[in-house]
Design a protein around this motif. Structure first.
Motif, PDB file in Angstrom:
ATOM      1  N   ALA A   1      -1.317  -1.147 -11.010  1.00 46.22           N
ATOM      2  CA  ALA A   1      -1.083  -1.832 -12.280  1.00 46.22           C
ATOM      3  C   ALA A   1       0.399  -2.084 -12.547  1.00 46.22           C
ATOM      4  O   ALA A   1       0.747  -2.736 -13.535  1.00 46.22           O
ATOM      5  CB  ALA A   1      -1.680  -1.019 -13.422  1.00 46.22           C
TER       6      ALA A   1
ATOM      7  N   ILE B   1       2.727   0.170 -13.297  1.00 48.25           N
ATOM      8  CA  ILE B   1       3.205   0.957 -14.442  1.00 48.25           C
ATOM      9  C   ILE B   1       3.634   2.362 -14.039  1.00 48.25           C
ATOM     10  O   ILE B   1       3.816   3.222 -14.904  1.00 48.25           O
ATOM     11  CB  ILE B   1       2.124   1.046 -15.553  1.00 48.25           C
TER      12      ILE B   1
ATOM     13  N   GLN C   1       3.498  -4.609 -21.240  1.00 48.62           N
ATOM     14  CA  GLN C   1       3.238  -3.299 -20.637  1.00 48.62           C
ATOM     15  C   GLN C   1       1.899  -2.741 -21.113  1.00 48.62           C
ATOM     16  O   GLN C   1       1.158  -2.127 -20.326  1.00 48.62           O
ATOM     17  CB  GLN C   1       4.378  -2.352 -20.988  1.00 48.62           C
TER      18      GLN C   1
ATOM     19  N   GLN D   1      -0.686  -4.500 -21.820  1.00 47.69           N
ATOM     20  CA  GLN D   1      -1.696  -5.225 -21.058  1.00 47.69           C
ATOM     21  C   GLN D   1      -1.884  -4.608 -19.678  1.00 47.69           C
ATOM     22  O   GLN D   1      -3.014  -4.477 -19.181  1.00 47.69           O
ATOM     23  CB  GLN D   1      -1.308  -6.694 -20.924  1.00 47.69           C
ATOM     24  N   ARG D   2      -0.794  -4.204 -19.043  1.00 47.41           N
ATOM     25  CA  ARG D   2      -0.907  -3.597 -17.723  1.00 47.41           C
ATOM     26  C   ARG D   2      -1.580  -2.221 -17.797  1.00 47.41           C
ATOM     27  O   ARG D   2      -2.295  -1.824 -16.874  1.00 47.41           O
ATOM     28  CB  ARG D   2       0.472  -3.506 -17.072  1.00 47.41           C
TER      29      ARG D   2
ATOM     30  N   PHE E   1      -5.181  -2.920 -17.960  1.00 48.65           N
ATOM     31  CA  PHE E   1      -5.655  -3.246 -16.623  1.00 48.65           C
ATOM     32  C   PHE E   1      -5.866  -1.973 -15.798  1.00 48.65           C
ATOM     33  O   PHE E   1      -6.862  -1.839 -15.082  1.00 48.65           O
ATOM     34  CB  PHE E   1      -4.659  -4.171 -15.922  1.00 48.65           C
TER      35      PHE E   1
ATOM     36  N   THR F   1      -3.485 -11.774 -19.176  1.00 44.88           N
ATOM     37  CA  THR F   1      -2.039 -11.863 -18.968  1.00 44.88           C
ATOM     38  C   THR F   1      -1.278 -12.219 -20.237  1.00 44.88           C
ATOM     39  O   THR F   1      -0.091 -12.520 -20.177  1.00 44.88           O
ATOM     40  CB  THR F   1      -1.714 -12.893 -17.865  1.00 44.88           C
TER      41      THR F   1
ATOM     42  N   MET G   1       2.438 -10.997 -20.860  1.00 39.49           N
ATOM     43  CA  MET G   1       3.129 -10.694 -19.608  1.00 39.49           C
ATOM     44  C   MET G   1       4.128 -11.794 -19.279  1.00 39.49           C
ATOM     45  O   MET G   1       3.875 -12.973 -19.549  1.00 39.49           O
ATOM     46  CB  MET G   1       2.129 -10.580 -18.448  1.00 39.49           C
TER      47      MET G   1
ATOM     48  N   ALA H   1       5.270 -10.552 -13.921  1.00 34.55           N
ATOM     49  CA  ALA H   1       4.132  -9.645 -14.103  1.00 34.55           C
ATOM     50  C   ALA H   1       2.810 -10.380 -13.911  1.00 34.55           C
ATOM     51  O   ALA H   1       1.860  -9.831 -13.335  1.00 34.55           O
ATOM     52  CB  ALA H   1       4.192  -9.013 -15.494  1.00 34.55           C
ATOM     53  N   ARG H   2       2.749 -11.623 -14.384  1.00 33.46           N
ATOM     54  CA  ARG H   2       1.515 -12.402 -14.212  1.00 33.46           C
ATOM     55  C   ARG H   2       1.232 -12.660 -12.743  1.00 33.46           C
ATOM     56  O   ARG H   2       0.083 -12.532 -12.279  1.00 33.46           O
ATOM     57  CB  ARG H   2       1.627 -13.729 -14.967  1.00 33.46           C
TER      58      ARG H   2
ATOM     59  N   PHE I   1       0.021  -9.472 -11.195  1.00 33.67           N
ATOM     60  CA  PHE I   1      -1.332  -9.174 -11.669  1.00 33.67           C
ATOM     61  C   PHE I   1      -2.370  -9.955 -10.869  1.00 33.67           C
ATOM     62  O   PHE I   1      -3.352  -9.396 -10.382  1.00 33.67           O
ATOM     63  CB  PHE I   1      -1.435  -9.519 -13.157  1.00 33.67           C
TER      64      PHE I   1
END
Length: 307
Positions: A123, A125, A140, A142-143, A146, A163, A166, A170-171, A174
């Protein structure tokens, strides 16, 4: 992207499913099937029934009629068996808990858990694992959602606007992870307003409008279904918009400075008529619609039909 393989095994099956809230028909006689390894985008304007469809799929709400099956059983049983992971817009995160603790809890509760460090790395993170949730940015968070959705070996991953918040990097990371999930045979279903993501990522696109399935196919097939092409050109001298608007087969018309942009259901006939007006366009371009333009054309046509 994964190429869809025909199979008799359905990951998701909706059979004539309807759901209403008072006079609002959120889902109307919806039938569809999803299969292993597909990456499927669920598109539709606000109020199209996307969130209601996902709620029914996840057993968060019951259908008024019809049936919803996941892996041949009920959504509740499929989730209990650890076959479904979900990342939804609704629902908050425990704010005073550290990211690692929250992810560990999700792994501990999953019937088929992945190692916590693997989930954090996937992810993106791991570097914020010791930070409390209330100190995270929107992207963050959102991650983290996920990570919770992929804490175990799910066969179906459901993502609602995944997304949002993000940044571009990051997108991209992802969706690279989502491609890996699909390549491993998992089915990925995502609802998004970012139509460029659907165009680039999805093997299959579903277009909903007022709870009904308007289109189901590849992005290329959806574009072709719109039945229109884009025409762009420059004109010198005065532009008589009234004359141009009378060109045959137009579905949209826009003039910006010296540049004219049209959409036509018969581009050849439109361009022929343009030359017939003794106009000589420069930098003439004729191309198929992008997914966003096709999406708008399909939904606007449905609005006109049902008005």
């Amino acid at each position: 992207m994964t190429t869809t393989t025909s199979t008799s095994t359905s990951v998701v099956s909706f059979a004539h499913v309807s759901k209403s809230y008072g006079d609002v028909h959120a889902v109307a006689d919806l039938s569809l099937e999803l299969h292993p390894g597909e990456t499927v985008a669920l598109l539709g304007p606000n109020g199209a029934g996307k969130s209601s469809t996902l709620d029914l799929l996840l057993g968060l709400r019951g259908a008024d009629s019809g049936s919803v099956r996941l892996f041949g059983t009920t959504p509740e049983q499929a989730i209990k068996d650890g076959r479904v992971g979900a990342m939804l817009q609704s629902g908050g995160l425990m704010e005073e808990v550290k990211v690692r603790e929250l992810v560990k809890l999700a792994c501990d509760l999953h019937p088929r858990p992945h190692p916590v460090e693997e989930v954090l790395d996937r992810a993106g993170i791991a570097q914020i694992a010791d930070r409390t949730v209330n100190k995270l940015s929107g992207g963050q968070e959102q991650r983290v959602r996920f990570a919770l959705a992929t804490a175990g070996a799910n066969d179906l991953i459901v993502l609602d606007e995944p997304t949002t918040g993000m940044d571009v990097t990051a997108r991209q990371a992802f969706w690279a992870t989502m491609r890996e999930q699909a390549q491993q045979g998992r089915t990925v279903l995502f609802a998004t307003h970012y139509l460029e993501e659907a165009d680039a990522i999805a093997d299959r696109v579903l277009v909903l409008h007022k709870g009904r399935l308007l289109a189901d196919g590849t992005a290329s097939e959806i574009k072709a279904k719109a039945g229109a092409r884009r025409i762009a050109f420059d004109l010198e001298g005065a532009i008589d918009e009234g004359v141009l608007r009378e060109l045959p087969f137009l579905t949209s018309f826009d003039v910006s400075g010296r540049t004219v942009r049209l959409q036509s259901t018969d581009a050849d006939a439109t361009v022929h008529a343009l030359y017939g007006l003794s106009l000589y366009p420069r930098n003439l371009e004729v191309a198929g619609l992008g997914l966003e333009q096709a999406f708008v054309a399909i939904t606007e046509a449905e609005e006109a039909r049902t008005a």
